[in-house]
Design a protein around this motif. Structure first.
Motif, PDB file in Angstrom:
ATOM      1  N   ALA A  38       0.707  -1.227   0.026  1.00 34.55           N
ATOM      2  CA  ALA A  38      -0.053   0.069  -0.046  1.00 34.55           C
ATOM      3  C   ALA A  38       0.942   1.252   0.063  1.00 34.55           C
ATOM      4  O   ALA A  38       0.532   2.221  -0.647  1.00 34.55           O
ATOM      5  N   ALA A  39       2.047   1.183   0.838  1.00 37.70           N
ATOM      6  CA  ALA A  39       2.957   2.474   0.942  1.00 37.70           C
ATOM      7  C   ALA A  39       3.596   2.665  -0.443  1.00 37.70           C
ATOM      8  O   ALA A  39       4.073   4.016  -0.685  1.00 37.70           O
ATOM      9  N   LEU A  40       3.669   1.615  -1.292  1.00 37.27           N
ATOM     10  CA  LEU A  40       4.479   1.864  -2.518  1.00 37.27           C
ATOM     11  C   LEU A  40       3.273   2.354  -3.636  1.00 37.27           C
ATOM     12  O   LEU A  40       3.405   3.082  -4.545  1.00 37.27           O
ATOM     13  N   VAL A  41       2.319   1.414  -3.581  1.00 40.10           N
ATOM     14  CA  VAL A  41       1.429   1.511  -4.880  1.00 40.10           C
ATOM     15  C   VAL A  41       0.371   2.746  -4.842  1.00 40.10           C
ATOM     16  O   VAL A  41       0.338   3.381  -5.947  1.00 40.10           O
ATOM     17  N   LEU A  42      -0.004   3.253  -3.628  1.00 41.63           N
ATOM     18  CA  LEU A  42      -0.661   4.414  -3.754  1.00 41.63           C
ATOM     19  C   LEU A  42       0.000   5.709  -4.164  1.00 41.63           C
ATOM     20  O   LEU A  42      -0.738   6.584  -5.061  1.00 41.63           O
ATOM     21  N   PRO A  43       1.121   5.970  -3.582  1.00 38.51           N
ATOM     22  CA  PRO A  43       1.836   7.136  -4.300  1.00 38.51           C
ATOM     23  C   PRO A  43       2.100   6.944  -5.688  1.00 38.51           C
ATOM     24  O   PRO A  43       2.266   7.775  -6.664  1.00 38.51           O
ATOM     25  N   LEU A  44       2.336   5.548  -6.127  1.00 36.46           N
ATOM     26  CA  LEU A  44       2.637   5.422  -7.495  1.00 36.46           C
ATOM     27  C   LEU A  44       1.701   5.634  -8.360  1.00 36.46           C
ATOM     28  O   LEU A  44       1.717   6.193  -9.381  1.00 36.46           O
ATOM     29  N   VAL A  45       0.244   5.094  -8.221  1.00 41.96           N
ATOM     30  CA  VAL A  45      -0.819   5.420  -8.806  1.00 41.96           C
ATOM     31  C   VAL A  45      -1.158   7.063  -9.004  1.00 41.96           C
ATOM     32  O   VAL A  45      -1.463   7.421  -9.872  1.00 41.96           O
ATOM     33  N   ALA A  46      -1.078   7.855  -7.655  1.00 42.56           N
ATOM     34  CA  ALA A  46      -1.159   9.044  -7.722  1.00 42.56           C
ATOM     35  C   ALA A  46      -0.183   9.688  -8.703  1.00 42.56           C
ATOM     36  O   ALA A  46      -0.533  10.977  -9.291  1.00 42.56           O
ATOM     37  N   ALA A  47       1.029   9.431  -8.894  1.00 44.13           N
ATOM     38  CA  ALA A  47       1.933   9.858  -9.674  1.00 44.13           C
ATOM     39  C   ALA A  47       1.778   9.618 -10.997  1.00 44.13           C
ATOM     40  O   ALA A  47       2.060  10.654 -11.843  1.00 44.13           O
ATOM     41  N   ALA A  48       1.191   8.542 -11.239  1.00 42.77           N
ATOM     42  CA  ALA A  48       1.093   8.046 -12.660  1.00 42.77           C
ATOM     43  C   ALA A  48      -0.225   9.086 -13.294  1.00 42.77           C
ATOM     44  O   ALA A  48      -0.182   9.533 -14.296  1.00 42.77           O
ATOM     45  N   ALA A  49      -1.112   9.141 -12.395  1.00 40.47           N
ATOM     46  CA  ALA A  49      -2.523  10.099 -12.995  1.00 40.47           C
ATOM     47  C   ALA A  49      -2.159  11.586 -13.003  1.00 40.47           C
ATOM     48  O   ALA A  49      -2.538  12.010 -13.901  1.00 40.47           O
ATOM     49  N   TRP A  50      -1.187  11.902 -12.014  1.00 42.85           N
ATOM     50  CA  TRP A  50      -0.657  13.298 -12.347  1.00 42.85           C
ATOM     51  C   TRP A  50       0.040  13.571 -13.497  1.00 42.85           C
ATOM     52  O   TRP A  50      -0.229  14.662 -14.180  1.00 42.85           O
ATOM     53  N   GLY A  51       0.896  12.539 -13.955  1.00 44.04           N
ATOM     54  CA  GLY A  51       1.711  12.980 -15.127  1.00 44.04           C
ATOM     55  C   GLY A  51       0.643  12.345 -16.127  1.00 44.04           C
ATOM     56  O   GLY A  51       1.235  12.984 -17.493  1.00 44.04           O
ATOM     57  N   THR A  52      -0.351  11.597 -16.107  1.00 43.98           N
ATOM     58  CA  THR A  52      -0.798  11.296 -17.415  1.00 43.98           C
ATOM     59  C   THR A  52      -2.203  12.096 -17.951  1.00 43.98           C
ATOM     60  O   THR A  52      -2.318  12.438 -18.854  1.00 43.98           O
ATOM     61  N   PHE A  53      -2.937  12.617 -16.891  1.00 39.79           N
ATOM     62  CA  PHE A  53      -4.238  13.099 -17.114  1.00 39.79           C
ATOM     63  C   PHE A  53      -4.036  14.699 -17.084  1.00 39.79           C
ATOM     64  O   PHE A  53      -3.732  15.128 -15.941  1.00 39.79           O
ATOM     65  N   ALA A  54      -4.018  15.278 -18.380  1.00 36.50           N
ATOM     66  CA  ALA A  54      -3.723  16.802 -18.275  1.00 36.50           C
ATOM     67  C   ALA A  54      -4.423  17.531 -19.059  1.00 36.50           C
ATOM     68  O   ALA A  54      -4.999  16.970 -20.129  1.00 36.50           O
ATOM     69  N   VAL A  55      -4.416  18.853 -19.125  1.00 38.45           N
ATOM     70  CA  VAL A  55      -5.028  19.918 -20.234  1.00 38.45           C
ATOM     71  C   VAL A  55      -4.086  20.141 -21.150  1.00 38.45           C
ATOM     72  O   VAL A  55      -3.043  20.400 -20.892  1.00 38.45           O
ATOM     73  N   LEU A  56      -4.465  19.903 -22.606  1.00 43.48           N
ATOM     74  CA  LEU A  56      -3.449  20.201 -23.704  1.00 43.48           C
ATOM     75  C   LEU A  56      -3.163  21.640 -23.292  1.00 43.48           C
ATOM     76  O   LEU A  56      -3.853  22.491 -22.944  1.00 43.48           O
ATOM     77  N   ASP A  57      -1.888  21.810 -23.950  1.00 46.63           N
ATOM     78  CA  ASP A  57      -1.386  23.248 -23.931  1.00 46.63           C
ATOM     79  C   ASP A  57      -1.522  23.949 -22.439  1.00 46.63           C
ATOM     80  O   ASP A  57      -0.998  25.213 -22.377  1.00 46.63           O
ATOM     81  N   ASP A  58      -1.242  23.220 -21.377  1.00 40.67           N
ATOM     82  CA  ASP A  58      -0.919  23.889 -19.991  1.00 40.67           C
ATOM     83  C   ASP A  58       0.354  24.125 -19.879  1.00 40.67           C
ATOM     84  O   ASP A  58       1.460  23.401 -19.748  1.00 40.67           O
ATOM     85  N   PRO A  59       0.691  25.498 -20.057  1.00 41.59           N
ATOM     86  CA  PRO A  59       2.026  25.937 -19.803  1.00 41.59           C
ATOM     87  C   PRO A  59       2.719  25.530 -18.740  1.00 41.59           C
ATOM     88  O   PRO A  59       4.086  25.471 -18.610  1.00 41.59           O
ATOM     89  N   SER A  60       2.268  25.390 -17.495  1.00 41.46           N
ATOM     90  CA  SER A  60       2.788  24.900 -16.324  1.00 41.46           C
ATOM     91  C   SER A  60       3.170  23.447 -16.238  1.00 41.46           C
ATOM     92  O   SER A  60       3.876  22.937 -15.250  1.00 41.46           O
ATOM     93  N   ARG A  61       2.835  22.687 -17.389  1.00 39.61           N
ATOM     94  CA  ARG A  61       3.130  21.246 -17.562  1.00 39.61           C
ATOM     95  C   ARG A  61       3.688  20.975 -18.825  1.00 39.61           C
ATOM     96  O   ARG A  61       3.582  19.781 -19.448  1.00 39.61           O
ATOM     97  N   SER A  62       4.524  21.899 -19.480  1.00 42.13           N
ATOM     98  CA  SER A  62       5.111  21.848 -20.872  1.00 42.13           C
ATOM     99  C   SER A  62       4.216  21.703 -22.091  1.00 42.13           C
ATOM    100  O   SER A  62       4.637  21.614 -23.176  1.00 42.13           O
ATOM    101  N   VAL A  67      -3.000  12.138 -21.530  1.00 45.49           N
ATOM    102  CA  VAL A  67      -4.344  11.840 -21.812  1.00 45.49           C
ATOM    103  C   VAL A  67      -5.088  13.227 -21.385  1.00 45.49           C
ATOM    104  O   VAL A  67      -5.267  13.414 -20.394  1.00 45.49           O
ATOM    105  N   PRO A  68      -5.523  13.852 -22.513  1.00 46.82           N
ATOM    106  CA  PRO A  68      -6.185  15.089 -22.356  1.00 46.82           C
ATOM    107  C   PRO A  68      -7.379  14.985 -21.556  1.00 46.82           C
ATOM    108  O   PRO A  68      -8.342  14.210 -21.894  1.00 46.82           O
ATOM    109  N   VAL A  69      -7.662  15.969 -20.532  1.00 47.62           N
ATOM    110  CA  VAL A  69      -8.926  16.142 -19.827  1.00 47.62           C
ATOM    111  C   VAL A  69      -9.113  17.471 -19.628  1.00 47.62           C
ATOM    112  O   VAL A  69      -8.480  18.152 -20.043  1.00 47.62           O
ATOM    113  N   PRO A  70     -10.393  17.679 -19.452  1.00 52.19           N
ATOM    114  CA  PRO A  70     -10.956  19.009 -19.268  1.00 52.19           C
ATOM    115  C   PRO A  70     -10.134  19.694 -18.093  1.00 52.19           C
ATOM    116  O   PRO A  70      -9.924  18.948 -17.142  1.00 52.19           O
ATOM    117  N   GLY A  71     -10.242  20.801 -17.839  1.00 57.18           N
ATOM    118  CA  GLY A  71      -9.563  21.848 -16.967  1.00 57.18           C
ATOM    119  C   GLY A  71     -10.158  21.236 -15.781  1.00 57.18           C
ATOM    120  O   GLY A  71      -9.301  21.271 -14.612  1.00 57.18           O
TER     121      GLY A  71
END
Length: 122
Positions: A38-62, A67-71
């Protein structure tokens, strides 16, 4: 959407702290058998979600979005992970750290009003 360097640094540190808080909460509330997993999986899942689901052209994220999502979806994801990390510290018995982290999250978002508006328009 220019964020000050200090706020970008704070945001990055809060992201790392959130992962730590999630891991600490997982460790403290899991049974002996599942603690390490649990101590390894939950942070890894959170980090994967953080890096995967993003808004296109978000300048704070390059600008990239695997996986484009609404803001609004991105904003909810950020808030769940960041405040989840703060709650994780609190649940793990580090009450002051959890409270300080929650306050710093609020400070970061107050100084990111332009980004919040941009996210909600996407």
């Amino acid at each position: 959407m220019g964020n000050a360097w200090w706020n970008l640094t704070l945001r990055f540190l809060l992201e790392l702290a959130a992962l730590l808080g999630l891991g600490m909460a997982s460790w403290s509330i899991s049974g002996e058998t599942w603690r390490w997993i649990a101590a390894l999986v939950l942070p890894l899942v959170a980090a994967a979600a953080w890096g995967t689901f993003a808004v296109l052209d978000d300048p704070s994220r390059s600008g990239r979005a695997p996986v484009p999502v609404p803001g609004a979806v991105r904003l909810v994801l950020e808030l769940v992970i960041l405040f989840g990390g703060a709650a994780g510290f609190y649940l793990a018995g580090h009450t002051t750290t959890g409270i300080i982290m929650a306050l710093l999250i609020l400070v970061s978002y107050v100084f990111s009003i332009d980004r919040l508006g941009w996210l909600l328009r996407q």
